[in-house]
Design a protein around this motif. Structure first.
Motif, PDB file in Angstrom:
ATOM      1  N   GLU A   8      46.393  50.545  40.888  1.00 39.18           N
ATOM      2  CA  GLU A   8      45.898  50.203  42.391  1.00 39.18           C
ATOM      3  C   GLU A   8      44.572  50.645  42.678  1.00 39.18           C
ATOM      4  OE1 GLU A   8      47.307  51.299  46.818  1.00 39.18           O
ATOM      5  OE2 GLU A   8      48.659  51.944  45.165  1.00 39.18           O
ATOM      6  N   ALA A   9      43.707  49.756  43.038  1.00 40.23           N
ATOM      7  CA  ALA A   9      42.258  49.941  43.298  1.00 40.23           C
ATOM      8  C   ALA A   9      42.360  50.256  44.862  1.00 40.23           C
ATOM      9  CB  ALA A   9      41.582  48.840  43.085  1.00 40.23           C
ATOM     10  N   ARG A  10      41.646  51.506  45.186  1.00 41.83           N
ATOM     11  CA  ARG A  10      41.419  51.877  46.569  1.00 41.83           C
ATOM     12  C   ARG A  10      39.835  52.049  46.824  1.00 41.83           C
ATOM     13  NH1 ARG A  10      46.543  55.810  47.654  1.00 41.83           N
ATOM     14  NH2 ARG A  10      48.237  54.459  47.130  1.00 41.83           N
ATOM     15  N   ARG A  11      39.514  51.601  47.766  1.00 35.93           N
ATOM     16  CA  ARG A  11      38.106  51.893  48.547  1.00 35.93           C
ATOM     17  C   ARG A  11      38.040  53.772  48.620  1.00 35.93           C
ATOM     18  NH1 ARG A  11      33.993  49.191  50.780  1.00 35.93           N
ATOM     19  NH2 ARG A  11      32.660  50.229  51.772  1.00 35.93           N
ATOM     20  N   PRO A  12      37.292  54.085  47.844  1.00 33.50           N
ATOM     21  CA  PRO A  12      37.115  55.533  48.112  1.00 33.50           C
ATOM     22  C   PRO A  12      36.760  56.167  49.583  1.00 33.50           C
ATOM     23  CG  PRO A  12      35.083  54.717  46.833  1.00 33.50           C
ATOM     24  CD  PRO A  12      35.999  53.776  47.168  1.00 33.50           C
ATOM     25  N   ALA A  64      23.255  41.186  43.917  1.00 30.07           N
ATOM     26  CA  ALA A  64      23.914  41.659  42.719  1.00 30.07           C
ATOM     27  C   ALA A  64      25.082  41.026  42.232  1.00 30.07           C
ATOM     28  CB  ALA A  64      24.736  43.158  43.189  1.00 30.07           C
ATOM     29  N   GLN A  65      24.728  40.550  40.733  1.00 31.74           N
ATOM     30  CA  GLN A  65      25.741  39.706  40.023  1.00 31.74           C
ATOM     31  C   GLN A  65      26.779  40.713  39.348  1.00 31.74           C
ATOM     32  OE1 GLN A  65      22.938  37.403  37.991  1.00 31.74           O
ATOM     33  NE2 GLN A  65      22.337  36.298  40.086  1.00 31.74           N
ATOM     34  N   LEU A  66      27.786  40.464  39.415  1.00 29.32           N
ATOM     35  CA  LEU A  66      28.900  41.393  38.899  1.00 29.32           C
ATOM     36  C   LEU A  66      29.554  40.385  37.559  1.00 29.32           C
ATOM     37  CD1 LEU A  66      30.468  43.057  41.888  1.00 29.32           C
ATOM     38  CD2 LEU A  66      28.253  43.855  40.445  1.00 29.32           C
ATOM     39  N   TYR A  67      29.459  40.977  36.514  1.00 31.94           N
ATOM     40  CA  TYR A  67      30.406  40.327  35.242  1.00 31.94           C
ATOM     41  C   TYR A  67      31.344  41.110  34.790  1.00 31.94           C
ATOM     42  CZ  TYR A  67      26.265  37.664  35.800  1.00 31.94           C
ATOM     43  OH  TYR A  67      25.125  36.802  36.073  1.00 31.94           O
ATOM     44  N   GLY A  68      32.423  40.698  34.081  1.00 33.88           N
ATOM     45  CA  GLY A  68      33.456  41.326  33.395  1.00 33.88           C
ATOM     46  C   GLY A  68      34.685  40.911  33.473  1.00 33.88           C
ATOM     47  N   VAL A  69      35.913  41.658  33.154  1.00 33.65           N
ATOM     48  CA  VAL A  69      37.236  41.286  33.404  1.00 33.65           C
ATOM     49  C   VAL A  69      38.043  42.451  34.050  1.00 33.65           C
ATOM     50  CG1 VAL A  69      39.260  40.442  32.288  1.00 33.65           C
ATOM     51  CG2 VAL A  69      37.053  39.862  31.389  1.00 33.65           C
ATOM     52  N   VAL A  70      38.725  42.090  34.856  1.00 35.93           N
ATOM     53  CA  VAL A  70      39.617  43.130  35.303  1.00 35.93           C
ATOM     54  C   VAL A  70      41.379  42.624  35.476  1.00 35.93           C
ATOM     55  CG1 VAL A  70      37.966  44.436  36.903  1.00 35.93           C
ATOM     56  CG2 VAL A  70      39.183  42.416  37.814  1.00 35.93           C
ATOM     57  N   ASP A  71      42.210  43.582  35.775  1.00 31.53           N
ATOM     58  CA  ASP A  71      43.553  43.143  35.758  1.00 31.53           C
ATOM     59  C   ASP A  71      43.824  42.438  37.286  1.00 31.53           C
ATOM     60  OD1 ASP A  71      43.911  44.098  33.292  1.00 31.53           O
ATOM     61  OD2 ASP A  71      44.671  45.836  33.821  1.00 31.53           O
ATOM     62  N   THR A  72      43.395  42.811  38.308  1.00 36.72           N
ATOM     63  CA  THR A  72      43.854  42.354  39.447  1.00 36.72           C
ATOM     64  C   THR A  72      42.742  41.624  40.355  1.00 36.72           C
ATOM     65  OG1 THR A  72      44.090  44.253  40.676  1.00 36.72           O
ATOM     66  CG2 THR A  72      45.867  43.741  39.450  1.00 36.72           C
ATOM     67  N   LEU A  73      43.191  41.037  41.315  1.00 31.95           N
ATOM     68  CA  LEU A  73      42.268  40.512  42.491  1.00 31.95           C
ATOM     69  C   LEU A  73      41.766  41.548  43.163  1.00 31.95           C
ATOM     70  CD1 LEU A  73      40.750  38.153  43.908  1.00 31.95           C
ATOM     71  CD2 LEU A  73      43.039  37.814  45.207  1.00 31.95           C
ATOM     72  N   SER A  74      42.396  42.398  43.413  1.00 34.12           N
ATOM     73  CA  SER A  74      42.208  43.741  44.302  1.00 34.12           C
ATOM     74  C   SER A  74      41.118  44.697  43.600  1.00 34.12           C
ATOM     75  CB  SER A  74      43.508  44.696  44.623  1.00 34.12           C
ATOM     76  OG  SER A  74      43.869  45.126  43.472  1.00 34.12           O
ATOM     77  N   GLU A  75      41.159  44.515  42.479  1.00 35.09           N
ATOM     78  CA  GLU A  75      40.083  45.176  41.478  1.00 35.09           C
ATOM     79  C   GLU A  75      38.647  44.538  41.568  1.00 35.09           C
ATOM     80  OE1 GLU A  75      42.980  47.670  38.337  1.00 35.09           O
ATOM     81  OE2 GLU A  75      42.300  45.523  38.317  1.00 35.09           O
ATOM     82  N   LYS A  76      38.721  43.176  41.423  1.00 36.60           N
ATOM     83  CA  LYS A  76      37.715  42.260  41.576  1.00 36.60           C
ATOM     84  C   LYS A  76      37.099  42.562  43.229  1.00 36.60           C
ATOM     85  CE  LYS A  76      36.063  37.532  41.528  1.00 36.60           C
ATOM     86  NZ  LYS A  76      36.579  36.150  41.002  1.00 36.60           N
ATOM     87  N   ALA A  80      49.423  42.143  54.451  1.00 32.48           N
ATOM     88  CA  ALA A  80      50.113  41.234  53.205  1.00 32.48           C
ATOM     89  C   ALA A  80      49.106  40.540  52.265  1.00 32.48           C
ATOM     90  CB  ALA A  80      51.075  39.915  53.985  1.00 32.48           C
ATOM     91  N   ARG A  81      48.118  40.391  52.914  1.00 38.48           N
ATOM     92  CA  ARG A  81      46.861  39.601  51.909  1.00 38.48           C
ATOM     93  C   ARG A  81      46.509  40.855  50.823  1.00 38.48           C
ATOM     94  NH1 ARG A  81      42.345  39.397  50.385  1.00 38.48           N
ATOM     95  NH2 ARG A  81      41.552  41.248  51.181  1.00 38.48           N
ATOM     96  N   GLN A  82      46.325  42.140  51.363  1.00 41.32           N
ATOM     97  CA  GLN A  82      46.008  43.006  50.343  1.00 41.32           C
ATOM     98  C   GLN A  82      46.773  43.179  49.365  1.00 41.32           C
ATOM     99  OE1 GLN A  82      44.598  46.359  52.727  1.00 41.32           O
ATOM    100  NE2 GLN A  82      42.938  45.355  53.599  1.00 41.32           N
ATOM    101  N   ALA A  83      48.064  43.482  49.890  1.00 42.89           N
ATOM    102  CA  ALA A  83      49.251  43.679  48.816  1.00 42.89           C
ATOM    103  C   ALA A  83      49.370  42.505  47.859  1.00 42.89           C
ATOM    104  CB  ALA A  83      50.732  43.724  49.785  1.00 42.89           C
ATOM    105  N   ALA A  84      49.136  41.159  48.155  1.00 37.89           N
ATOM    106  CA  ALA A  84      49.481  40.044  47.462  1.00 37.89           C
ATOM    107  C   ALA A  84      48.286  40.213  46.059  1.00 37.89           C
ATOM    108  CB  ALA A  84      49.311  38.839  47.937  1.00 37.89           C
ATOM    109  N   ALA A  85      47.220  40.817  46.514  1.00 37.93           N
ATOM    110  CA  ALA A  85      45.821  40.664  46.103  1.00 37.93           C
ATOM    111  C   ALA A  85      46.242  41.833  44.528  1.00 37.93           C
ATOM    112  CB  ALA A  85      44.696  41.129  46.587  1.00 37.93           C
ATOM    113  N   LYS A  86      46.725  42.645  44.780  1.00 39.04           N
ATOM    114  CA  LYS A  86      47.567  43.710  43.739  1.00 39.04           C
ATOM    115  C   LYS A  86      48.285  43.095  42.715  1.00 39.04           C
ATOM    116  CE  LYS A  86      47.182  47.521  47.155  1.00 39.04           C
ATOM    117  NZ  LYS A  86      47.977  48.504  48.020  1.00 39.04           N
ATOM    118  N   ALA A  87      48.755  42.114  42.791  1.00 41.04           N
ATOM    119  CA  ALA A  87      49.721  41.632  41.890  1.00 41.04           C
ATOM    120  C   ALA A  87      49.219  40.843  40.622  1.00 41.04           C
ATOM    121  CB  ALA A  87      50.684  40.595  42.534  1.00 41.04           C
TER     122      ALA A  87
END
Length: 201
Positions: free
Chosen positions: A2-6, A67-79, A155-162
């Motif tokens: 789970e990615a959370r804003r610090p 800023a241009q971001l590149y790479g691969v993450v597991d979930t939309l919430s992390e992106k 609900a939107r934030q929760a779905a983005a974690k899947a």
């Protein structure tokens, strides 16, 4: 994961560490004095130091303040989290998020719907009797009704974690809360009035 804003304090500590890393890199490359180079180093340091993202090896570039971001993450919430992190750097005008979302293996729409349902169950303020999800090719559509706009965002934030979710589209319809007095008239048909009481003698 789970990615959370610090929180503010943690974010300030990250920025302090990022500036330190930036100064070290700048001292080793004294010829680099472009504003974009400085911004790139700052964004890259934040991505490298953040506990939620540093394991992904994300890359950052900055062109004319973008800023241009590149790479691969597991979930939309992390992106989305990486994008919000880059926005905190002073001088960044906008962010082009080119981070991809990957999974450990093949995942079907049914798998996505199952994982989204689990996330919705745990989401604060979300009534899963009123809100559900449908998946098609990684695009999750949230359906149902909700009285509170905060529940829709939750609900939107929760779905983005899947896992397997590439985009979330909200089709949740707002539901008006009953006004005072409406509950008392729900048992009557439209226009029907209560019978007059007989005059007592």
């Amino acid at each position: 994961m789970e990615a959370r804003r610090p929180p503010g304090l943690v974010r300030k500590q990250l920025e302090k560490q990022a500036r330190k890393e930036q100064n070290i890199r700048r001292s080793s490359s004294p010829d680099r004095d472009s504003p974009d180079d400085d911004l790139k180093e700052h964004v890259q340091a934040l991505l490298d130091l953040d506990v939620n993202l540093r394991g992904y090896g994300l890359r950052a570039d900055v062109v004319k303040g973008e800023a241009q971001l590149y790479g691969v993450v597991d979930t939309l919430s992390e992106k989305e989290y990486a994008q919000e992190l880059a926005k905190t750097v002073p001088g960044i005008k906008k962010v082009a998020n080119r981070i991809s979302i990957s999974t450990d293996g093949p995942i079907t729409d049914r798998d996505v719907e199952f994982e989204v349902a689990e996330e919705l169950e745990a989401a604060p303020g979300v009534d899963t009797r009123q809100i559900g999800a449908e998946s098609s090719g990684g695009v999750v559509s949230l359906v149902g009704r909700a009285e509170d706009p905060a529940a829709i965002e939750s609900a939107r934030q929760a779905a983005a974690k899947a896992r397997g979710v590439a985009r979330v589209v909200s089709k949740i319809k707002p539901q008006d809360r009953p006004r005072p007095g409406e509950l008392h008239s729900q048992g009557r048909t439209g226009g029907e009035q209560a019978p007059d009481k007989k005059e007592e003698r």
